[in-house]
Design a protein around this motif. Structure first.
Motif, PDB file in Angstrom:
ATOM      1  N   UNK A 133       0.874  -1.255  -0.019  1.00  0.00           N
ATOM      2  CA  UNK A 133      -0.043  -0.021   0.133  1.00  0.00           C
ATOM      3  C   UNK A 133       0.859   1.083   0.028  1.00  0.00           C
ATOM      4  N   UNK A 310     -27.994  -1.439   4.556  1.00  0.00           N
ATOM      5  CA  UNK A 310     -27.961  -0.280   5.673  1.00  0.00           C
ATOM      6  C   UNK A 310     -27.420   0.944   4.814  1.00  0.00           C
ATOM      7  N   UNK A 681     -14.580 -15.476   2.912  1.00  0.00           N
ATOM      8  CA  UNK A 681     -13.179 -15.499   2.649  1.00  0.00           C
ATOM      9  C   UNK A 681     -12.719 -17.195   2.126  1.00  0.00           C
TER      10      UNK A 681
ATOM     11  N   UNK B  85     -19.734   7.161   8.074  1.00  0.00           N
ATOM     12  CA  UNK B  85     -19.079   6.091   8.621  1.00  0.00           C
ATOM     13  C   UNK B  85     -17.879   6.415   9.463  1.00  0.00           C
ATOM     14  N   UNK B 115      -6.430   3.521   7.448  1.00  0.00           N
ATOM     15  CA  UNK B 115      -7.022   2.364   7.303  1.00  0.00           C
ATOM     16  C   UNK B 115      -8.055   2.320   6.620  1.00  0.00           C
ATOM     17  N   UNK B 122     -12.724   3.038  -0.100  1.00  0.00           N
ATOM     18  CA  UNK B 122     -12.612   2.369   1.448  1.00  0.00           C
ATOM     19  C   UNK B 122     -12.001   1.070   1.343  1.00  0.00           C
ATOM     20  N   UNK B 123     -11.208   0.855   2.435  1.00  0.00           N
ATOM     21  CA  UNK B 123     -10.651  -0.170   2.785  1.00  0.00           C
ATOM     22  C   UNK B 123     -11.294  -1.376   3.652  1.00  0.00           C
ATOM     23  N   UNK B 125     -14.019  -0.628   6.732  1.00  0.00           N
ATOM     24  CA  UNK B 125     -14.832   0.275   7.611  1.00  0.00           C
ATOM     25  C   UNK B 125     -15.523  -0.429   8.749  1.00  0.00           C
ATOM     26  N   UNK B 126     -15.176  -1.838   8.775  1.00  0.00           N
ATOM     27  CA  UNK B 126     -15.780  -2.519   9.781  1.00  0.00           C
ATOM     28  C   UNK B 126     -15.170  -2.326  11.226  1.00  0.00           C
ATOM     29  N   UNK B 133      -6.999  -3.847  14.345  1.00  0.00           N
ATOM     30  CA  UNK B 133      -5.531  -3.130  13.592  1.00  0.00           C
ATOM     31  C   UNK B 133      -5.215  -2.031  14.643  1.00  0.00           C
ATOM     32  N   UNK B 161      -8.680 -10.206   9.606  1.00  0.00           N
ATOM     33  CA  UNK B 161      -9.277  -9.887   8.479  1.00  0.00           C
ATOM     34  C   UNK B 161      -9.585 -11.255   7.660  1.00  0.00           C
ATOM     35  N   UNK B 166     -16.571 -10.957   8.200  1.00  0.00           N
ATOM     36  CA  UNK B 166     -15.711  -9.875   8.164  1.00  0.00           C
ATOM     37  C   UNK B 166     -15.953  -9.057   9.475  1.00  0.00           C
ATOM     38  N   UNK B 167     -17.265  -9.128   9.829  1.00  0.00           N
ATOM     39  CA  UNK B 167     -17.597  -8.331  10.934  1.00  0.00           C
ATOM     40  C   UNK B 167     -17.491  -8.744  12.219  1.00  0.00           C
ATOM     41  N   UNK B 234     -28.124  -4.686   8.938  1.00  0.00           N
ATOM     42  CA  UNK B 234     -26.559  -5.084   9.189  1.00  0.00           C
ATOM     43  C   UNK B 234     -26.255  -6.011   8.159  1.00  0.00           C
ATOM     44  N   UNK B 235     -25.060  -6.014   7.639  1.00  0.00           N
ATOM     45  CA  UNK B 235     -24.611  -7.182   6.426  1.00  0.00           C
ATOM     46  C   UNK B 235     -24.706  -8.268   7.034  1.00  0.00           C
TER      47      UNK B 235
END
Lengths: 1098, 417
Positions: A133, A310, A681, B85, B115, B122-123, B125-126, B133, B161, B166-167, B234-235
């Motif tokens: 990055x 959302x 994943x 966010x 981050x 966006x990389x 955001x959760x 991190x 990650x 992911x959340x 929510x996702x």
């Protein structure tokens, strides 16, 4: 700035007695004697110190400066040194600093590059990603080739997170050097074929930034993108939806073509449809019957659930997709979701309302049910109010106009004058659009003329003027009423409107008009420009209709205008005067004769329509649409093609594209066929686990190879690493050939097959190693892997059956794995990288994996492969009670990966229904004490008429009690019970006869049970008998010295108790009998019964 | 995408800037200040401002402007959502998002921004991933860090990650397993002069605070799920399951999150729990009179609490001289807002406020009366009648402590007079 700027100081530790650099120039902070050139001396000292704490503190303060926008560039040399710092936070902050200033100090920035290159090989994925990055963010053109290499490497990285970062790096490189486009496109192509939800969003983003015109790259991935859409992270969803909208507009035909236009109030895509119908009406008719392309449908279907996201951006994205791509009859779906967004933040409201306003100009029916949601509250900001008014006006129909007008009426009382003015205009628009209410509105507006607020009156006048203009019948009283207003009203626009009206309809108010002109002539000098122009017009018109009364007045006005300060007015006066009062000698002027026609021509009434109508040219939800201007980088939404391009381009047979997880098991590419939907994943834990190991080995070999090629930078890094790894020298050497081979296969995915052949010759066990490791991975993975696994198992079974005879000389594929599993008796934690090739253990044939020739007596007993795998299945859930889902199980007789104590049960799920079954997983378990169950990976989707496989691991605890559990599908729960026949609770053991006899002699007495059996004629032959025994129980024949006794060895799966079976063949008409020795008497007696019944059969 | 971010406080100071691509001078903010000057209030600044080469997209939260600078076509809502966010994340980290908090934690803020966005896209955001991190600051750790010189970046980088979902981070552990759900409903209503309901809607949220060990799979069912007009999730919520069975099935994020927001719209009848009788009149001579009585209407036996009435008076009002039977009132002469905080409504004795309004002498006197904004809360009641049926936990063996709380509030509740 200075007032609040300097207060980032709370983090300062007590030891920082040094002067705050922020205040260095400020005498008040006590740094009088600090000369200017020493400004950041203290920070430099801190950075040079060898204490992490000091460095960190210095970096924090530097970041504070950066954050406040102060120049910290002179610290660059001091900071860049610390890029090698071992402290992660220091490193991170240095990265932040580098990204900010590297562009300005390119030469010095190059010093940091080697650090990044090293970090790119770090075993930790986050460090790799971070390095990539930063490397790609520092915008130094010299490093373009390095970036290119790094991106190419990262695209094939194990970790999806790194691949995602690589996708992000692509646009950065492209911006830095657009020359690289072609090469980058290749990389993007590779990334687009990635199947991880984490990556695809970013891949599409890179595609959109670099090569949005290469729509052909999408074909192959289209269906995958549609299917993955729901699971992609929300930001990626927005990008993908936008891209797919464009794609759909180029690849599918207009779904509305041929729809009866009259059905709807307004055609959806006016122009296109009209064109088409003009061209060929029959063609349209034929199209009407033509169904939608299934891919088109797929996109719409998969996008629909996202209306419940959302994230407002996603919802609006889907809304524009439907608006632009869906059949007109389906677009209304999005209305509700958009209305929901109106409860969100002010900014979201503004954007959504703009889009709704634009949509509602075409489709009233979509938002009409939600009319009340657009009612204005007094607390709304003005621009929101205006947008809501716009929507309300657009939605007005005969049916709801009364409600809307009543609402408008309350708005007029609002204290927000701007809003009141907008309301009056809205009333005017409603009145002109809906015939029925024109009169009501008009009288209402006239009432407003007596309003106390001048701005209300002014606005009403303007609106009334517009209305009267479009009315055919004259409204004499209204006009005369308005003429009276001239005395009071001050607003120029309103005065101008009244004057214009009077002039236009002067024949209707012949008495009033000249009088008004008289008054106006008096005040002419003080009037506003726009009013002056209208006075001129009024004077001209009156003179033309009524020259007798107004000639003098008119001339007077002209004279006033002639000397006005404004040149517009002077010009106008000069022009009209020449027409109306032709100069001497030019009385026969042709124009002058037609002056009446020129000035009193009938004017077309102004069309009152939404200002949002012209926004149609822009794609909804875009910035360009919002600002109603073309933003840079905006791409027009293409029109639907007349003929759909070849749909077969989207068909993907077996994707031969690269998937990162399969490059070390090239023979199993089939797995990629099954879509992955459930796991987010796909290749998480397992690749991650061994990636640590593998990457290590990769980095070793890489740095070795690179030191030769890429200059001096990396040579010292590699030598460092050599030193570090000297102790590992020996294993490394063993590894090397293989690692090299692996590298090769990574680089050339195409040449994988040949590589595998090579590897076969180099070490036979390596293939087994990799296959076992891949199997281990598949355990945690999804349905696709399961599928593959079961296939693989079948392969192996076939192999085994073929090999049956040479069994004892050649170790089966599985033995290696068995051994490893056996080594740790407790359920092995599979996250320890036991089986990674890089450990080396699997690559070199270990002695224990070769129980080759007949074992010497006393040698340890080895677990062996099953000789026979039953194909018979047991029905667990019948299609009727399962509501279309049927489940059956089969014992695969392979050790379960989770624990060697477990029996593997392969479950096959078949969907006999017509609807998809979703989310199949194991729910609550009801197990007898001592038993345990390792569930299969859940399945996200089971399509109709398909079968998927999952493997359960059940530790039956050496009992035949059923394992009961709940099978959950989306919406249903089924209880399932699996009972293992006693024969399946065993595992075969390879042993020699001496061992057999030894152990048998130990298991006498209570532990021995024997009984007579009547063998059917068929089973008299040893071969058939052995086969029959294999079918019944998972045992292995023991080479026997006598032909009259056939012996089998095995152990119970859970308790590892030996099970020895000997069958005495009837020699010379004697009785045949079977003897079972096992310390678990229940097992042995049940086994005996099983044999008795099994061997009786033919 | 997003090039740069400027954070501007209410007095017009750009106190933080962050650039993800090449640096854009902060003079670009002048265009924003121009727009601010033109607008009648901070609320009225258009969210998107066009400048010759850039587009400024801004959001206003807690009196701070977050101004993102973009250069090319980008979905505006994308940027707006992202900026919100960012603020949500700051609030999550620091408890609140104010200028002083941002300045105090500028390093964490900077790291977070780094981050969250890479190259303007966006990389991460959760908040669960971000928290792994970058550790959120807390007092204990701040003290410990100052003493030991450690930092709040964890030395061992997480593998979060790669967690299955992911959340949710992996390896969550709690000694007490608990799951709380707050059902909050906000009533938006417009009541007209005569007391008739012009429009009424319910906006509901289910916020959860889940502290459960491991990877639990939860299922939340409602007694009457058909109530919802429209929902957003929510996702983590499985959409298909909801569509087929109206059941919320999800693996919850660790900690707090908004699981679901729903909307019960104009079509269904919404019970209005409160009524207001009002009589406000302005006369040219002798000022005006005001008389307001508040009473409970359909409250299903619950007490209406925390009632506050706000009346933004017309500009010509100088002062109010009122008497109240309960609570207290204030009149802000600058903003001209009359605020009456009356607490809870006892059905036996209805709260009343009455008195005189002194009006600036001379015309013009406004013709229209002000609207009354109402706030109230009703605990243990979801006005729509929504009820959680049960919460089931799968995948883990323990029995968690579960709780559901209902609360009804006034949202944008306005009474036109």
């Amino acid at each position: 700035m200075s007032g609040t700027g300097g207060s980032y100081s709370n983090d300062r530790p007590p030891n920082s007695s040094v002067v705050d650099p922020d205040y260095a120039g400020d005498p008040a902070s006590g740094s009088f004697f600090n000369p200017e050139f020493k400004k950041h001396e203290d920070l430099k000292q801190m950075l040079d110190s060898n204490k992490d704490g000091l460095k960190l503190e210095a970096m924090k303060r530097i970041i504070g400066m950066v954050a406040k926008g102060r120049d910290a560039s002179e610290l660059f040399p001091a900071v860049v040194k610390n890029v090698v710092s071992a402290n992660l936070e220091v490193k991170k902050l240095v990265y932040v600093y580098l990204v900010r200033y590297a562009e300005e100090q390119q030469d010095l920035a190059l010093l940091s590059i080697s650090t990044f290159q090293r970090a790119l090989k770090d075993p930790n994925q986050l460090i790799r990603a971070c390095a990539l990055r930063v490397l790609s963010s520092i915008r130094v053109p010299v490093i373009v080739p390095i970036m290119m290499l790094a991106i190419k490497d990262a695209v094939t990285d194990m970790s999806p997170y790194v691949r995602k970062t690589a996708a992000h790096a692509i646009p950065k490189l492209y911006n830095l050097d657009p020359e690289q486009k072609e090469e980058l496109i290749k990389v993007i192509e590779k990334l687009l074929s990635d199947k991880t939800t984490l990556v695809v969003g970013s891949a599409v983003m890179a595609f959109e930034e670099v090569c949005p015109e290469r729509i052909d790259l999408i074909h192959k991935n289209y269906r995958k993108l549609c299917n993955l859409l729901v699971d992609v992270e929300e930001w990626g969803q927005v990008i993908i939806i936008n891209m797919l909208t464009r794609y759909a507009r180029t690849q599918f035909v207009d779904p509305n073509a041929g729809v009866d236009v009259n059905e709807k109030e307004k055609p959806f895509y006016e122009d296109e449809e009209e064109e088409e119908e003009d061209e060929d009406n029959e063609e349209t008719l034929s199209k009407r019957s033509k169904p939608m392309d299934p891919d088109h449908r797929l996109l719409l279907r998969n996008a629909k659930p996202l209306l419940q996201s959302r994230n407002a951006a996603v919802v609006l994205g889907v809304a524009q997709l439907y608006q632009h791509v869906a059949p007109a009859s389906e677009v209304w779906l999005v209305g509700r979701a958009l209305v929901r967004l109106l409860r969100s933040h002010r900014e979201v409201q503004a954007v959504v309302l703009t889009n709704i306003a634009s949509m509602s100009t075409r489709r009233k029916d979509m938002f009409e049910p939600y009319l009340k949601s657009f009612f204005v509250r007094s607390s709304d900001p003005t621009h929101i109010k205006a947008l809501k008014l716009e929507v309300l006006t657009n939605l007005a129909t005969d049916a709801n106009i009364s409600v809307i007008l009543r609402e408008f009426q309350t708005y007029i009382g609002s204290s927000d004058k701007e809003f009141v003015a907008a309301t009056i205009q809205a009333i005017g628009r409603c009145a002109s659009n809906i015939r029925e209410v024109t009169d009501t509105c008009l009288s209402g507006l006239v009432c407003l003329l007596s309003n106390r607020d001048e701005s209300v009156v002014g606005e009403s006048v303007v609106v009334i003027r517009k209305l009267l203009q479009s009315e055919t019948v004259g409204h004499k009283d209204i006009i005369s009423h308005m003429a009276r207003l001239v005395d009071n009203i001050k607003i120029p626009m309103a005065r101008a409107s009244i004057l214009w009206l009077l002039g236009e309809y002067c024949d209707k108010v012949p008495k009033i008009a000249p009088d008004v002109l008289r008054k106006m002539a008096k005040t002419f000098v003080t009037e506003d420009d726009i009013v002056k122009l209208q006075i001129l017009t009024l004077a001209t018109k009156l003179f033309l209709t009524n020259p007798k009364q107004t000639r003098l007045l008119c001339q007077y006005v002209y004279n006033l205008a002639k000397y006005d300060t404004n040149y517009d007015i002077r010009d106008r006066a000069r022009l009209t005067r020449a027409l109306v009062f032709p100069p001497q000698g030019h009385e026969d002027n042709k124009l002058a004769k037609h002056a009446k026609k020129i000035f009193l021509a009938t004017k077309p009434p102004p069309v009152q329509q939404s200002s949002f109508k012209d926004r149609d040219q822009f794609q909804l939800s875009t910035l360009s649409h919002l600002i109603n201007a073309r933003a840079s980088g905006y791409q027009d939404l293409p029109d639907f093609p007349e003929e759909a391009p070849d749909p077969s381009v989207r068909c993907v047979e077996v994707p031969d594209s690269f998937t990162p997880e399969n490059h070390h098991r090239p023979s199993h590419q089939k797995k990629t066929k099954t879509p992955k939907t459930k796991s987010f994943y796909s290749d998480e834990s397992s690749p991650e686990d061994d990636s640590d190991e593998e990457d290590e080995s990769e980095s070793d070999s890489d740095s070795d190879s690179e030191s030769g090629s890429s200059g001096s930078d990396s040579s010292d890094s590699s030598s460092e690493e050599d030193e570090e790894s000297e102790s590992e020298e020996e294993p490394k050497q063993r590894k090397k050939p293989n690692v090299g081979m692996k590298k090769q296969s990574e680089r050339h995915p195409d040449s994988q097959s040949s590589v595998t052949e090579d590897s076969d010759s180099s070490s036979s066990s390596s293939s087994s190693g990799s296959s076992s490791s891949s199997e281990e991975e598949s355990d945690d993975s999804d349905a696709g892997d399961k599928d593959e696994k079961s296939k693989k198992e079948k392969d192996q079974q076939q192999q085994k059956q073929g090999q049956q005879k040479k069994k004892n000389s050649v170790p089966g594929n599985r033995s290696n794995l068995d051994l490893l599993l056996d080594l740790d008796d407790a359920p092995p934690a599979m996250d320890t990288p036991v089986l990674t090739p890089s450990l080396g253990g699997l690559l070199t044939p270990s002695p224990s994996t070769q129980p080759a020739q007949p074992l010497p007596p006393g040698a340890s007993i080895q677990p062996a492969m099953a000789k026979f795998v039953p194909t018979a299945t047991q029905e667990l859930l019948n299609r009727i009670s399962g509501n279309g889902l049927s489940v059956s199980c089969r014992f695969t007789r392979s050790p379960h990966l989770y624990s060697p104590r477990m029996t593997s049960v392969e479950l096959s799920f078949t969907n006999n229904g017509s609807e998809e079954i979703r989310d199949i997983s194991v729910g609550s378990k009801k197990l007898a004490p001592g038993m345990s169950l390792h569930e299969f990976a859940g399945m996200a989707v089971l399509k109709p008429e398909t079968t998927l496989y999952g493997t359960l691991g059940v530790d039956f605890n050496d009992t035949t009690q059923p394992a009961m559990f709940d099978l959950m599908t989306a919406g249903r729960t089924f209880s399932i019970s699996i009972t293992a026949p006693v024969g399946e609770l065993l595992m075969p053991l390879a042993m020699n006869e001496a061992d057999f006899n030894l152990h048998q002699s130990k298991l006498r007495g209570m532990n021995e049970i024997s009984g007579p059996i009547s063998l059917s004629s068929n089973n008299l032959e040893t071969k058939n008998l052995v086969d029959r025994v294999y079918e019944t129980a998972n045992l292995l024949q023991v080479q026997s010295s006598t032909t009259s006794v056939v012996k089998f060895g095995g152990q119970t799966a859970s308790g590892k108790a030996l099970v020895l079976v000997s069958i005495t063949l009837p020699e010379n008409g004697g009785e045949s009998s079977v003897t079972v020795n096992c310390e678990k008497m229940v097992i042995s007696s049940m086994l005996l019964k099983e044999f008795q019944s099994a061997l009786k059969r033919n | 995408m997003i090039h740069s971010l400027f954070i501007i406080n209410s007095s017009g100071d750009v106190f933080m800037e962050k650039h993800w691509k090449s640096v854009i001078p902060r003079s670009i903010c002048d265009y924003f200040f121009d727009a601010q000057r033109k607008a009648s209030g901070n609320e009225d600044i258009p969210p998107v401002i066009t400048t010759p080469h850039h587009y400024l997209i801004s959001v206003l939260r807690n009196n701070l402007f977050f101004v993102a600078v973009c250069m090319t076509e980008v979905p505006p809502l994308f940027v707006i959502e992202f900026l919100h966010r960012v603020v949500d994340t700051f609030e999550d980290y620091f408890g609140e998002c104010t200028e002083s908090i941002i300045k105090e934690h500028y390093v964490v803020v900077y790291e977070l921004l780094d981050e969250m966005l890479d190259n303007g896209f966006p990389l991460a955001t959760e908040s669960n991933i971000l928290k792994e991190l970058i550790k959120p600051p807390n007092i204990l750790r701040t003290i410990a860090n100052t003493v030991t010189g450690k930092s709040n970046v964890s030395a061992t980088l997480p593998t979060g990650q790669l967690s299955n979902v992911p959340w949710r981070r992996s390896g969550v552990r709690y000694t007490n397993n608990e799951a709380y759900f707050d059902v909050t409903e906000e009533v938006d209503a417009i009541i007209d002069k005569s007391g008739a309901t012009v429009a009424a809607e319910i906006q509901g949220y289910i916020d959860c605070c889940v502290k459960l060990t491991g990877m639990p799979d939860l299922t939340l069912t409602f007694i009457n799920p058909r109530l919802f007009d429209d929902v957003s999730f929510h996702p983590c919520v499985r959409l298909k399951r909801w569509e087929s069975e109206r059941v919320l099935s999800f693996i919850p994020p660790d900690g707090n999150c908004r699981l679901l927001s729903y909307h019960i719209g104009s079509q269904s009848v919404v019970a209005i729990p409160i009524y207001i009788r009002h009589n406000i009149s302005f006369r040219d001579v002798g000022g005006g009179r005001l008389d307001i009585t508040v009473g409970p209407k359909q409250t299903m036996g619950r007490v209406v609490e925390g009632v506050v009435l706000e009346v933004p008076m017309p500009k010509c009002v100088l002062n109010c001289n009122l008497t109240v039977t309960q609570g207290k009132y204030t009149f802000e002469p600058v903003t001209k807002v009359l605020r009456w905080d009356l607490g809870r409504i006892e059905p036996t004795k209805l709260p009343n406020i009455r008195g005189n309004i002194s009006v600036q002498s001379g015309p013009p006197v406004t013709e229209s009366n002000p609207t009354i904004n109402v706030q109230f809360t009703i605990t243990q009641l979801a006005l729509s009648g929504l009820k959680v049926n049960r919460l089931d936990i799968y995948g883990e063996k323990y029995k968690p402590f579960k709780g559901v709380k209902y609360i009804t509030k006034a949202g944008r509740f306005q009474i036109r007079t």
